[in-house]
Design an enzyme around this catalytic site. Sequence first.
Site, PDB file in Angstrom:
ATOM      1  CE  LYS A 124      -4.420   1.070   0.144  1.00 16.05           C
ATOM      2  NZ  LYS A 124      -5.571   0.277  -0.337  1.00 16.05           N
ATOM      3  CG  ASP A 164      -7.448   3.259  -1.021  1.00 12.68           C
ATOM      4  OD1 ASP A 164      -7.883   2.101  -0.949  1.00 12.68           O
ATOM      5  OD2 ASP A 164      -7.592   4.077  -0.074  1.00 12.68           O
ATOM      6  N   GLY A 237     -18.066   7.818  -3.297  1.00 12.46           N
ATOM      7  CA  GLY A 237     -16.908   7.699  -4.184  1.00 12.46           C
ATOM      8  C   GLY A 237     -17.033   6.503  -5.109  1.00 12.46           C
ATOM      9  CB  ALA A 240     -20.346   4.850  -2.475  1.00 12.49           C
ATOM     10  CD1 TRP A 241     -21.700   5.464  -9.805  1.00 10.65           C
ATOM     11  CD2 TRP A 241     -19.793   4.366 -10.204  1.00 10.65           C
ATOM     12  NE1 TRP A 241     -21.657   5.163 -11.147  1.00 10.65           N
ATOM     13  CE2 TRP A 241     -20.492   4.498 -11.422  1.00 10.65           C
ATOM     14  CE3 TRP A 241     -18.553   3.713 -10.210  1.00 10.65           C
ATOM     15  CZ2 TRP A 241     -20.005   3.987 -12.624  1.00 10.65           C
ATOM     16  CZ3 TRP A 241     -18.066   3.209 -11.407  1.00 10.65           C
ATOM     17  CH2 TRP A 241     -18.786   3.352 -12.590  1.00 10.65           C
TER      18      TRP A 241
HETATM   19  P1  NDP Z   1     -13.072   7.753  -3.033  1.00 12.45           P
HETATM   20  O1  NDP Z   1     -12.013   8.774  -2.880  1.00 12.45           O
HETATM   21  O2  NDP Z   1     -13.667   7.565  -4.375  1.00 12.45           O
HETATM   22  O3  NDP Z   1     -14.245   7.996  -1.945  1.00 12.45           O
HETATM   23  C1  NDP Z   1     -14.009   7.947  -0.580  1.00 12.45           C
HETATM   24  C2  NDP Z   1     -15.170   8.533   0.165  1.00 12.45           C
HETATM   25  O4  NDP Z   1     -15.011   8.462   1.585  1.00 12.45           O
HETATM   26  C3  NDP Z   1     -15.330  10.002  -0.102  1.00 12.45           C
HETATM   27  O5  NDP Z   1     -16.657  10.362   0.087  1.00 12.45           O
HETATM   28  C4  NDP Z   1     -14.457  10.617   1.012  1.00 12.45           C
HETATM   29  O6  NDP Z   1     -14.639  11.963   1.279  1.00 12.45           O
HETATM   30  C5  NDP Z   1     -14.859   9.775   2.155  1.00 12.45           C
HETATM   31  N1  NDP Z   1     -13.794   9.777   3.137  1.00 12.45           N
HETATM   32  C6  NDP Z   1     -12.505   9.481   2.969  1.00 12.45           C
HETATM   33  N2  NDP Z   1     -11.815   9.616   4.113  1.00 12.45           N
HETATM   34  C7  NDP Z   1     -12.708  10.044   5.007  1.00 12.45           C
HETATM   35  C8  NDP Z   1     -12.614  10.379   6.373  1.00 12.45           C
HETATM   36  N3  NDP Z   1     -11.442  10.306   7.042  1.00 12.45           N
HETATM   37  N4  NDP Z   1     -13.745  10.762   7.008  1.00 12.45           N
HETATM   38  C9  NDP Z   1     -14.940  10.814   6.353  1.00 12.45           C
HETATM   39  N5  NDP Z   1     -15.075  10.495   5.050  1.00 12.45           N
HETATM   40  C10 NDP Z   1     -13.984  10.125   4.411  1.00 12.45           C
HETATM   41  O7  NDP Z   1     -12.467   6.398  -2.531  1.00 12.45           O
HETATM   42  P2  NDP Z   1     -12.921   4.912  -2.841  1.00 12.45           P
HETATM   43  O8  NDP Z   1     -14.376   4.839  -3.125  1.00 12.45           O
HETATM   44  O9  NDP Z   1     -11.955   4.385  -3.816  1.00 12.45           O
HETATM   45  O10 NDP Z   1     -12.625   4.214  -1.438  1.00 12.45           O
HETATM   46  C11 NDP Z   1     -13.595   4.085  -0.398  1.00 12.45           C
HETATM   47  C12 NDP Z   1     -13.170   2.971   0.555  1.00 12.45           C
HETATM   48  O11 NDP Z   1     -13.068   1.726  -0.176  1.00 12.45           O
HETATM   49  C13 NDP Z   1     -11.801   3.154   1.217  1.00 12.45           C
HETATM   50  O12 NDP Z   1     -11.836   2.566   2.487  1.00 12.45           O
HETATM   51  C14 NDP Z   1     -10.877   2.328   0.319  1.00 12.45           C
HETATM   52  O13 NDP Z   1      -9.722   1.923   1.000  1.00 12.45           O
HETATM   53  C15 NDP Z   1     -11.793   1.162   0.006  1.00 12.45           C
HETATM   54  N6  NDP Z   1     -11.459   0.373  -1.169  1.00 12.45           N
HETATM   55  C16 NDP Z   1     -11.247   0.955  -2.383  1.00 12.45           C
HETATM   56  C17 NDP Z   1     -10.980   0.170  -3.481  1.00 12.45           C
HETATM   57  C18 NDP Z   1     -10.810   0.744  -4.842  1.00 12.45           C
HETATM   58  O14 NDP Z   1     -10.560  -0.031  -5.769  1.00 12.45           O
HETATM   59  N7  NDP Z   1     -10.942   2.051  -5.031  1.00 12.45           N
HETATM   60  C19 NDP Z   1     -10.842  -1.280  -3.378  1.00 12.45           C
HETATM   61  C20 NDP Z   1     -11.154  -1.803  -2.062  1.00 12.45           C
HETATM   62  C21 NDP Z   1     -11.428  -0.981  -1.021  1.00 12.45           C
HETATM   63  P3  NDP Z   1     -13.327  12.816   1.863  1.00 12.45           P
HETATM   64  O15 NDP Z   1     -12.226  12.609   0.884  1.00 12.45           O
HETATM   65  O16 NDP Z   1     -13.767  14.237   1.952  1.00 12.45           O
HETATM   66  O17 NDP Z   1     -13.004  12.348   3.214  1.00 12.45           O
HETATM   67  O1  2IT Z   2      -7.997  -1.545  -0.951  1.00 15.25           O
HETATM   68  C1  2IT Z   2      -7.901  -2.056  -2.085  1.00 15.25           C
HETATM   69  O2  2IT Z   2      -8.015  -3.263  -2.275  1.00 15.25           O
HETATM   70  C2  2IT Z   2      -7.663  -1.143  -3.215  1.00 15.25           C
HETATM   71  N1  2IT Z   2      -7.614   0.057  -3.012  1.00 15.25           N
HETATM   72  C3  2IT Z   2      -7.436  -1.707  -4.596  1.00 15.25           C
HETATM   73  C4  2IT Z   2      -6.017  -2.143  -4.760  1.00 15.25           C
HETATM   74  C5  2IT Z   2      -5.630  -2.592  -6.150  1.00 15.25           C
HETATM   75  O3  2IT Z   2      -4.442  -2.914  -6.300  1.00 15.25           O
HETATM   76  O4  2IT Z   2      -6.464  -2.639  -7.050  1.00 15.25           O
END
Ligand code: NDP
Ligand code: 2IT
Length: 445
Positions: A124, A164, A237, A240-241
Amino acid sequence: MNVDKLMVQLERKHPGEAEYLQAVREVLESIEDVYNQNPQFESAGIIERMVEPDRILTFKVPWVDDNGKVQVNLGYRIQFNNAIGPYKGGLRFHPSVNLSILKFLGFEQIFKNSLTTLPMGGGKGGSDFDPKGKSEAEVMRFCQSLMLELWKIIGPETDVPAGDIGVGGREIGYLFGMYRKLARENTGVLTGKGLNWGGSLVRPEATGFGNVYFAKEMLATKGSSFEGKTVAVSGFGNVAWGAVTKATELGAKVVTISGPDGYIYDPEGISGEKINFMLELRASNEDIVKPYSYQFQSGQFYEGKRPWEQKVDIALPCATQNELGKEDAEMLVKNGVVCVSEGANMPCTPEAVEVFLKNKILFGPGKAANAGGVATSGLEMSQNSMKLSWTSEEVDARLHQIMISIHEACVKNGKDSTGYVNYVKGANIAGFLKVANAMLDQGVI
Ligand code: NDP
Ligand code: 2IT
């Protein structure tokens, strides 16, 4: 192995790293019995070796903002464990990023990647850079500066970063452009790439889709499904989408999304053009969900609150770590929730998880339930190696099958004598065994 003793030692070495210690404790407690039944793990010091990263690169990232002022951020890459494949895991850009958060994420990634059935180790990285309010040019300059350092330790067979929080397609583009120039090669070294330059179809949707596929399997064990269910989602994000899209497609009504400013409750369901509006909200760079309530009359905005106070059948926390606490969990249970599936990494606190397990709720931990994102990254790596692109149907079918396999592994290792499946235990044991056995085979290195 004695969990408390190990934790004391670890806390002494890594004082104050709360998130990292939280993630390690959960795994140790889950695997304790299996570990102690296999003395070869103890004699090879497997757990002592697994909880420490192979190495951590920390570096400064200087860049010039649009006013000509020099800014300095911190950059990190943690290469945690590569016993079963190249280091693999995302990059997070968020002001809260520190070593504790990245170590918790890197540690979880080892087990998550092991569960995907694909050959990927755990890693990471990221930066305390805040993309919010930055211009396109500033984001580009920052990404380029970060890559000037990062490229030295990554490569298609060494370490493959991805996105991420705060790192999506745009950032991956700027990072990849600089990597390609420095390395003088065009390889699959980052995943989440654009479709015209090595990206995989379905990668943007994969984490959210995978989470819903996992929840679907959990519900099926009770003869249930998404059809006609009410769902609360947090975050707005990437993850969620994808989750809102797939849950809606499977016949559920998603009634909430949330942001740092509060949450939206839409009793008519967040579907169709409302899902597209989520993308607009995200792209606006303002990081608030409130505008949804101006756009759609049915959307009520609850300032500073979390969605867990609403009555729903299914909860999908998809925002960030520790966003669902004990009282939220108690409220969800009181309101009759049947299934909670973590789209984010570690969104439920240990106390909240305890409430779900005690009440025999179907609870899918992030390292199993959100593994679809990295699994599809693995599929992107396969396509890059073969210099071929699969259709979206093919990628989606593979993703779906992987989530079914992960679910099976959790059931196999997590079912107790009453028939209840503790998916936390199941995921940790299944993820651990594969990596531990690989480490045993390869000696003390
Ligand atoms: P995005 O940046 O697209 O969205 C993240 C969302 O969470 C935003 O609304 C953000 O708003 C909010 N957020 C982030 N940090 C905080 C905080 N400290 N307090 C309150 N809200 C917060 O990220 P992703 O959708 O990619 O990621 C969301 C989660 O999923 C994370 O935990 C990530 O590690 C996990 N994840 C992502 C993967 C991926 O492929 N993208 C894969 C597996 C897991 P703000 O920035 O203002 O805080
Ligand atoms: O937390 C996770 O699994 C991710 N942010 C995706 C990592 C990746 O290598 O696709």
